[in-house]
Design an enzyme around this catalytic site. Structure first.
Site, mmCIF file in Angstrom:
data_model
loop_
_atom_site.group_PDB
_atom_site.id
_atom_site.type_symbol
_atom_site.label_atom_id
_atom_site.label_comp_id
_atom_site.label_asym_id
_atom_site.label_seq_id
_atom_site.Cartn_x
_atom_site.Cartn_y
_atom_site.Cartn_z
ATOM 1 N N GLU A 123 31.299 32.328 -20.390
ATOM 2 C CA GLU A 123 31.899 33.110 -21.387
ATOM 3 C C GLU A 123 31.762 34.668 -21.056
ATOM 4 O O GLU A 123 30.747 35.233 -21.455
ATOM 5 C CB GLU A 123 31.549 32.717 -22.817
ATOM 6 C CG GLU A 123 31.769 31.335 -23.276
ATOM 7 C CD GLU A 123 31.932 31.195 -24.719
ATOM 8 O OE1 GLU A 123 32.758 30.774 -25.182
ATOM 9 O OE2 GLU A 123 30.924 31.825 -25.650
ATOM 10 N N GLY A 166 36.735 37.191 -28.046
ATOM 11 C CA GLY A 166 37.306 38.098 -29.071
ATOM 12 C C GLY A 166 38.027 39.342 -29.050
ATOM 13 O O GLY A 166 38.437 40.019 -29.905
ATOM 14 N N SER A 192 38.911 34.484 -25.366
ATOM 15 C CA SER A 192 40.341 34.523 -25.674
ATOM 16 C C SER A 192 41.082 33.571 -25.027
ATOM 17 O O SER A 192 42.322 33.807 -25.010
ATOM 18 C CB SER A 192 40.803 35.875 -25.552
ATOM 19 O OG SER A 192 39.946 36.902 -26.056
ATOM 20 N N ASN A 241 34.818 27.016 -32.064
ATOM 21 C CA ASN A 241 33.495 27.437 -32.730
ATOM 22 C C ASN A 241 34.172 28.402 -33.639
ATOM 23 O O ASN A 241 34.701 29.622 -33.385
ATOM 24 C CB ASN A 241 32.726 28.357 -31.419
ATOM 25 C CG ASN A 241 31.804 29.546 -32.030
ATOM 26 O OD1 ASN A 241 31.397 29.333 -33.354
ATOM 27 N ND2 ASN A 241 31.432 30.499 -31.353
ATOM 28 N N LYS A 287 32.577 30.160 -35.828
ATOM 29 C CA LYS A 287 31.937 31.562 -36.218
ATOM 30 C C LYS A 287 31.454 31.575 -37.650
ATOM 31 O O LYS A 287 31.262 30.562 -38.411
ATOM 32 C CB LYS A 287 32.672 32.792 -35.553
ATOM 33 C CG LYS A 287 32.875 32.485 -33.891
ATOM 34 C CD LYS A 287 33.281 33.688 -33.506
ATOM 35 C CE LYS A 287 33.922 33.634 -32.139
ATOM 36 N NZ LYS A 287 33.719 34.605 -31.260
ATOM 37 N N GLU A 336 27.357 36.569 -28.770
ATOM 38 C CA GLU A 336 27.045 37.045 -29.909
ATOM 39 C C GLU A 336 25.533 37.216 -30.731
ATOM 40 O O GLU A 336 25.260 37.964 -31.307
ATOM 41 C CB GLU A 336 28.134 36.828 -31.192
ATOM 42 C CG GLU A 336 29.522 37.277 -31.111
ATOM 43 C CD GLU A 336 30.541 36.225 -31.256
ATOM 44 O OE1 GLU A 336 30.402 35.393 -32.003
ATOM 45 O OE2 GLU A 336 31.629 36.485 -30.729
ATOM 46 N N HIS A 350 24.943 31.931 -27.078
ATOM 47 C CA HIS A 350 26.257 32.666 -27.386
ATOM 48 C C HIS A 350 26.128 34.169 -27.195
ATOM 49 O O HIS A 350 24.980 34.612 -27.711
ATOM 50 C CB HIS A 350 26.847 32.230 -28.580
ATOM 51 C CG HIS A 350 28.182 32.538 -28.827
ATOM 52 N ND1 HIS A 350 28.587 33.987 -29.099
ATOM 53 C CD2 HIS A 350 29.235 32.043 -28.681
ATOM 54 C CE1 HIS A 350 29.930 34.038 -28.943
ATOM 55 N NE2 HIS A 350 30.322 32.722 -28.736
HETATM 56 C C1 PEP Z 1 33.564 32.140 -28.436
HETATM 57 O O1 PEP Z 1 33.173 32.473 -29.602
HETATM 58 O O2 PEP Z 1 32.959 31.280 -27.764
HETATM 59 C C2 PEP Z 1 34.936 32.728 -27.778
HETATM 60 C C3 PEP Z 1 35.435 32.384 -26.874
HETATM 61 O O3 PEP Z 1 35.711 33.339 -28.813
HETATM 62 P P1 PEP Z 1 37.134 33.763 -28.485
HETATM 63 O O4 PEP Z 1 37.895 32.667 -28.179
HETATM 64 O O5 PEP Z 1 37.663 34.094 -30.056
HETATM 65 O O6 PEP Z 1 37.253 34.825 -27.776
#
Ligand code: PEP
Length: 262
Positions: A170, A176, A216, A11, A13, A100, A98
Protein backbone atom coordinates in the site's frame (compact mmCIF):
# COMPACT_ATOMS: atom_id res chain seq x y z
CA UNK A 1 -2.34 -19.15 -14.42
CA UNK A 2 -1.70 -18.95 -10.72
CA UNK A 3 -3.32 -21.30 -8.19
CA UNK A 4 -3.58 -18.53 -5.56
CA UNK A 5 -7.18 -17.70 -4.58
CA UNK A 6 -7.94 -14.00 -5.03
CA UNK A 7 -8.18 -12.22 -1.65
CA UNK A 8 -10.12 -8.96 -1.23
CA UNK A 9 -10.40 -6.96 1.99
CA UNK A 10 -12.75 -4.08 2.77
CA UNK A 11 -11.15 -1.80 5.38
CA UNK A 12 -13.99 0.37 6.68
CA UNK A 13 -11.62 2.39 8.93
CA UNK A 14 -13.50 4.66 11.41
CA UNK A 15 -16.68 4.99 9.36
CA UNK A 16 -20.39 4.08 9.47
CA UNK A 17 -23.03 3.77 12.18
CA UNK A 18 -23.94 0.37 13.60
CA UNK A 19 -27.02 0.18 11.35
CA UNK A 20 -25.10 1.21 8.24
CA UNK A 21 -22.38 -1.35 9.02
CA UNK A 22 -24.88 -4.21 9.31
CA UNK A 23 -26.68 -3.12 6.11
CA UNK A 24 -23.41 -2.90 4.18
CA UNK A 25 -22.29 -6.33 5.42
CA UNK A 26 -25.60 -7.85 4.28
CA UNK A 27 -25.34 -6.15 0.89
CA UNK A 28 -21.76 -7.40 0.35
CA UNK A 29 -22.76 -10.97 1.34
CA UNK A 30 -25.76 -10.90 -1.03
CA UNK A 31 -23.71 -9.55 -3.93
CA UNK A 32 -21.30 -12.49 -4.01
CA UNK A 33 -23.84 -15.01 -5.28
CA UNK A 34 -23.18 -14.21 -8.96
CA UNK A 35 -19.44 -14.92 -8.83
CA UNK A 36 -18.36 -18.10 -10.55
CA UNK A 37 -14.73 -18.39 -9.45
CA UNK A 38 -13.48 -18.78 -5.89
CA UNK A 39 -12.66 -15.58 -4.04
CA UNK A 40 -11.90 -14.81 -0.40
CA UNK A 41 -13.67 -11.65 0.80
CA UNK A 42 -13.03 -10.21 4.27
CA UNK A 43 -14.60 -7.15 5.92
CA UNK A 44 -12.73 -5.11 8.55
CA UNK A 45 -15.34 -3.05 10.49
CA UNK A 46 -14.57 -0.78 13.46
CA UNK A 47 -14.22 -2.71 16.77
CA UNK A 48 -17.69 -1.85 18.21
CA UNK A 49 -19.38 -3.32 15.13
CA UNK A 50 -17.47 -6.62 14.94
CA UNK A 51 -20.18 -8.63 16.72
CA UNK A 52 -23.23 -7.27 14.84
CA UNK A 53 -21.39 -7.46 11.51
CA UNK A 54 -20.32 -11.03 12.33
CA UNK A 55 -23.97 -11.88 12.99
CA UNK A 56 -24.99 -10.29 9.69
CA UNK A 57 -22.37 -12.39 7.84
CA UNK A 58 -23.29 -15.68 9.51
CA UNK A 59 -23.98 -18.36 6.90
CA UNK A 60 -22.34 -16.32 4.12
CA UNK A 61 -18.82 -16.90 2.74
CA UNK A 62 -17.76 -13.35 3.71
CA UNK A 63 -15.21 -13.40 6.51
CA UNK A 64 -14.88 -11.17 9.58
CA UNK A 65 -11.65 -9.22 10.10
CA UNK A 66 -10.34 -6.67 12.61
CA UNK A 67 -8.36 -3.51 11.88
CA UNK A 68 -5.87 -3.88 14.75
CA UNK A 69 -4.77 -5.88 17.81
CA UNK A 70 -2.31 -5.66 20.70
CA UNK A 71 0.61 -8.11 20.77
CA UNK A 72 0.21 -9.10 24.43
CA UNK A 73 -2.03 -12.01 25.38
CA UNK A 74 -3.78 -10.13 28.22
CA UNK A 75 -3.06 -7.66 31.02
CA UNK A 76 -2.87 -3.96 31.87
CA UNK A 77 -3.24 -2.47 28.37
CA UNK A 78 -6.11 -0.01 28.65
CA UNK A 79 -8.10 0.34 25.47
CA UNK A 80 -6.41 -2.58 23.72
CA UNK A 81 -7.71 -5.86 22.30
CA UNK A 82 -5.85 -9.19 22.10
CA UNK A 83 -5.74 -11.83 19.37
CA UNK A 84 -7.56 -14.29 21.65
CA UNK A 85 -10.41 -11.79 22.22
CA UNK A 86 -10.76 -11.32 18.47
CA UNK A 87 -10.84 -15.07 17.85
CA UNK A 88 -13.37 -15.45 20.66
CA UNK A 89 -15.93 -13.35 18.74
CA UNK A 90 -15.36 -15.00 15.36
CA UNK A 91 -12.67 -12.80 13.82
CA UNK A 92 -10.45 -14.79 11.40
CA UNK A 93 -8.22 -12.06 9.94
CA UNK A 94 -6.47 -8.92 11.21
CA UNK A 95 -4.58 -5.98 9.68
CA UNK A 96 -1.12 -4.99 10.96
CA UNK A 97 1.19 -2.18 9.88
CA UNK A 98 -1.47 -0.07 8.18
CA UNK A 99 0.11 3.26 7.21
CA UNK A 100 -2.50 5.20 9.18
CA UNK A 101 -1.27 3.42 12.32
CA UNK A 102 2.42 3.70 11.40
CA UNK A 103 2.26 7.40 10.52
CA UNK A 104 -0.71 8.86 12.47
CA UNK A 105 -0.48 6.75 15.65
CA UNK A 106 3.31 6.33 15.55
CA UNK A 107 3.60 2.53 15.54
CA UNK A 108 7.24 1.54 15.03
CA UNK A 109 8.33 -1.22 12.63
CA UNK A 110 9.31 -3.35 15.65
CA UNK A 111 5.87 -2.95 17.28
CA UNK A 112 4.25 -3.91 13.97
CA UNK A 113 6.48 -7.01 14.01
CA UNK A 114 5.35 -7.96 17.51
CA UNK A 115 1.69 -7.59 16.49
CA UNK A 116 2.18 -9.63 13.33
CA UNK A 117 3.98 -12.42 15.17
CA UNK A 118 1.34 -12.47 17.95
CA UNK A 119 -1.55 -12.56 15.47
CA UNK A 120 -0.06 -15.36 13.34
CA UNK A 121 0.89 -17.36 16.44
CA UNK A 122 -2.66 -17.05 17.76
CA UNK A 123 -4.00 -18.57 14.54
CA UNK A 124 -5.28 -15.40 12.89
CA UNK A 125 -4.75 -14.72 9.20
CA UNK A 126 -2.64 -11.57 9.27
CA UNK A 127 -2.46 -8.92 6.56
CA UNK A 128 0.84 -7.07 7.01
CA UNK A 129 0.67 -3.70 5.22
CA UNK A 130 3.84 -2.15 3.82
CA UNK A 131 4.48 0.86 1.58
CA UNK A 132 6.61 3.88 0.91
CA UNK A 133 5.98 7.62 1.30
CA UNK A 134 5.91 9.80 -1.82
CA UNK A 135 9.27 11.40 -0.99
CA UNK A 136 10.79 7.94 -0.63
CA UNK A 137 9.46 6.87 -4.06
CA UNK A 138 10.69 10.09 -5.65
CA UNK A 139 14.28 9.39 -4.60
CA UNK A 140 14.14 5.74 -5.70
CA UNK A 141 13.96 4.20 -2.19
CA UNK A 142 10.67 2.27 -2.61
CA UNK A 143 12.14 -1.25 -2.57
CA UNK A 144 14.57 -0.49 0.25
CA UNK A 145 11.74 0.88 2.46
CA UNK A 146 9.39 -2.00 1.72
CA UNK A 147 12.10 -4.61 2.38
CA UNK A 148 13.01 -2.91 5.69
CA UNK A 149 9.31 -3.06 6.70
CA UNK A 150 9.25 -6.77 5.79
CA UNK A 151 12.45 -7.45 7.78
CA UNK A 152 10.99 -5.83 10.92
CA UNK A 153 7.39 -6.86 10.36
CA UNK A 154 8.16 -10.54 9.81
CA UNK A 155 11.00 -10.99 12.28
CA UNK A 156 10.73 -14.48 13.77
CA UNK A 157 7.95 -15.53 11.37
CA UNK A 158 8.66 -19.07 10.18
CA UNK A 159 7.46 -20.64 6.94
CA UNK A 160 4.90 -22.50 9.04
CA UNK A 161 3.42 -19.30 10.55
CA UNK A 162 3.54 -17.65 7.11
CA UNK A 163 0.88 -20.07 5.84
CA UNK A 164 -1.59 -17.59 7.43
CA UNK A 165 0.15 -14.47 6.13
CA UNK A 166 -1.01 -12.03 3.46
CA UNK A 167 1.12 -9.01 2.54
CA UNK A 168 -0.58 -5.83 1.33
CA UNK A 169 1.53 -3.39 -0.70
CA UNK A 170 0.00 0.00 0.00
CA UNK A 171 2.00 3.00 -1.24
CA UNK A 172 1.22 5.69 1.34
CA UNK A 173 0.81 8.38 -1.33
CA UNK A 174 -2.02 6.33 -2.89
CA UNK A 175 -4.09 5.70 0.26
CA UNK A 176 -7.24 7.79 0.37
CA UNK A 177 -5.80 10.25 -2.16
CA UNK A 178 -7.49 9.10 -5.37
CA UNK A 179 -4.03 8.39 -6.86
CA UNK A 180 -3.50 4.74 -7.77
CA UNK A 181 -0.13 3.19 -8.60
CA UNK A 182 0.33 2.30 -12.28
CA UNK A 183 -0.13 -1.48 -12.72
CA UNK A 184 3.49 -1.98 -13.88
CA UNK A 185 4.89 0.03 -10.95
CA UNK A 186 2.79 -1.92 -8.44
CA UNK A 187 3.76 -5.24 -10.11
CA UNK A 188 7.47 -4.39 -9.76
CA UNK A 189 7.09 -3.95 -5.99
CA UNK A 190 4.92 -7.08 -5.67
CA UNK A 191 7.59 -9.09 -7.52
CA UNK A 192 10.30 -7.69 -5.19
CA UNK A 193 8.18 -8.68 -2.16
CA UNK A 194 7.73 -12.20 -3.52
CA UNK A 195 11.49 -12.57 -4.15
CA UNK A 196 12.21 -11.45 -0.57
CA UNK A 197 9.72 -14.05 0.70
CA UNK A 198 11.36 -16.70 -1.51
CA UNK A 199 14.82 -15.89 -0.10
CA UNK A 200 13.63 -15.84 3.51
CA UNK A 201 10.99 -18.56 3.58
CA UNK A 202 11.51 -20.71 0.51
CA UNK A 203 9.77 -21.47 -2.79
CA UNK A 204 6.64 -23.06 -1.34
CA UNK A 205 5.68 -20.03 0.79
CA UNK A 206 6.59 -17.61 -2.02
CA UNK A 207 4.41 -19.47 -4.51
CA UNK A 208 1.34 -19.61 -2.27
CA UNK A 209 1.53 -16.22 -0.47
CA UNK A 210 -1.13 -13.71 -1.54
CA UNK A 211 0.07 -10.13 -2.07
CA UNK A 212 -2.75 -7.58 -2.16
CA UNK A 213 -2.48 -4.08 -3.61
CA UNK A 214 -4.08 -1.19 -1.74
CA UNK A 215 -4.30 2.52 -2.48
CA UNK A 216 -7.41 4.19 -3.93
CA UNK A 217 -8.50 1.05 -5.81
CA UNK A 218 -11.71 1.82 -7.74
CA UNK A 219 -13.84 -0.17 -10.22
CA UNK A 220 -12.06 1.65 -13.07
CA UNK A 221 -8.51 0.87 -11.91
CA UNK A 222 -9.04 -2.66 -10.56
CA UNK A 223 -8.96 -4.58 -13.90
CA UNK A 224 -5.52 -3.28 -14.95
CA UNK A 225 -3.98 -3.93 -11.55
CA UNK A 226 -5.59 -7.35 -11.18
CA UNK A 227 -4.16 -8.57 -14.49
CA UNK A 228 -0.58 -8.30 -13.15
CA UNK A 229 0.83 -11.73 -12.24
CA UNK A 230 1.89 -10.92 -8.66
CA UNK A 231 -1.21 -8.89 -7.67
CA UNK A 232 -3.44 -11.45 -5.94
CA UNK A 233 -6.23 -9.17 -4.79
CA UNK A 234 -6.87 -5.84 -3.12
CA UNK A 235 -7.16 -4.14 0.25
CA UNK A 236 -9.84 -1.53 -0.39
CA UNK A 237 -10.60 1.45 1.85
CA UNK A 238 -12.93 4.18 0.56
CA UNK A 239 -14.51 2.14 -2.24
CA UNK A 240 -15.41 -0.67 0.18
CA UNK A 241 -17.99 1.65 1.79
CA UNK A 242 -20.12 1.26 -1.36
CA UNK A 243 -21.48 -2.27 -1.87
CA UNK A 244 -21.71 -1.65 -5.63
CA UNK A 245 -18.15 -0.36 -6.06
CA UNK A 246 -16.75 -3.10 -3.82
CA UNK A 247 -18.63 -5.70 -5.86
CA UNK A 248 -17.25 -4.30 -9.13
CA UNK A 249 -13.73 -4.49 -7.73
CA UNK A 250 -14.25 -8.10 -6.60
CA UNK A 251 -15.63 -9.02 -10.04
CA UNK A 252 -12.67 -7.40 -11.79
CA UNK A 253 -10.17 -9.28 -9.63
CA UNK A 254 -11.93 -12.60 -10.16
CA UNK A 255 -12.28 -12.04 -13.93
CA UNK A 256 -8.56 -11.29 -14.26
CA UNK A 257 -7.73 -14.71 -12.76
CA UNK A 258 -10.41 -16.75 -14.56
CA UNK A 259 -9.50 -18.80 -17.64
CA UNK A 260 -10.63 -17.05 -20.84
CA UNK A 261 -13.15 -19.11 -22.82
CA UNK A 262 -11.82 -20.28 -26.20
C1 PEP B 1 -6.66 1.23 2.96
O1 PEP B 1 -7.20 1.78 3.90
O2 PEP B 1 -6.01 0.19 3.15
C2 PEP B 1 -6.80 1.83 1.62
C3 PEP B 1 -6.16 1.28 0.63
O3 PEP B 1 -7.63 2.92 1.52
P1 PEP B 1 -8.16 3.59 0.13
O4 PEP B 1 -8.66 2.49 -0.76
O5 PEP B 1 -9.25 4.53 0.55
O6 PEP B 1 -6.98 4.30 -0.48
Amino acid sequence: MTHRTVAIGGNWKMNLSRREAVELARAVAASLSDLEAPVQVTLYPPFPYLIPVGEALAGSPVRLGAQDLHPAASGAYTGEVSAAMLRDIGVVSVLTGHSERRHDIGETPEFVGRKTHAALSAGLETVLCVGELLEEREVGRTEEIVIAQLDAGLSGVTADLASRLIIAYEPVWAIGTGRTARPGDAQAVHAAIRSWVREQMGDRVAASLRIEYGGSVKPATAPGLASEPDIDGFLVGGASLSADDFHEIIRAAVAARSPVSP
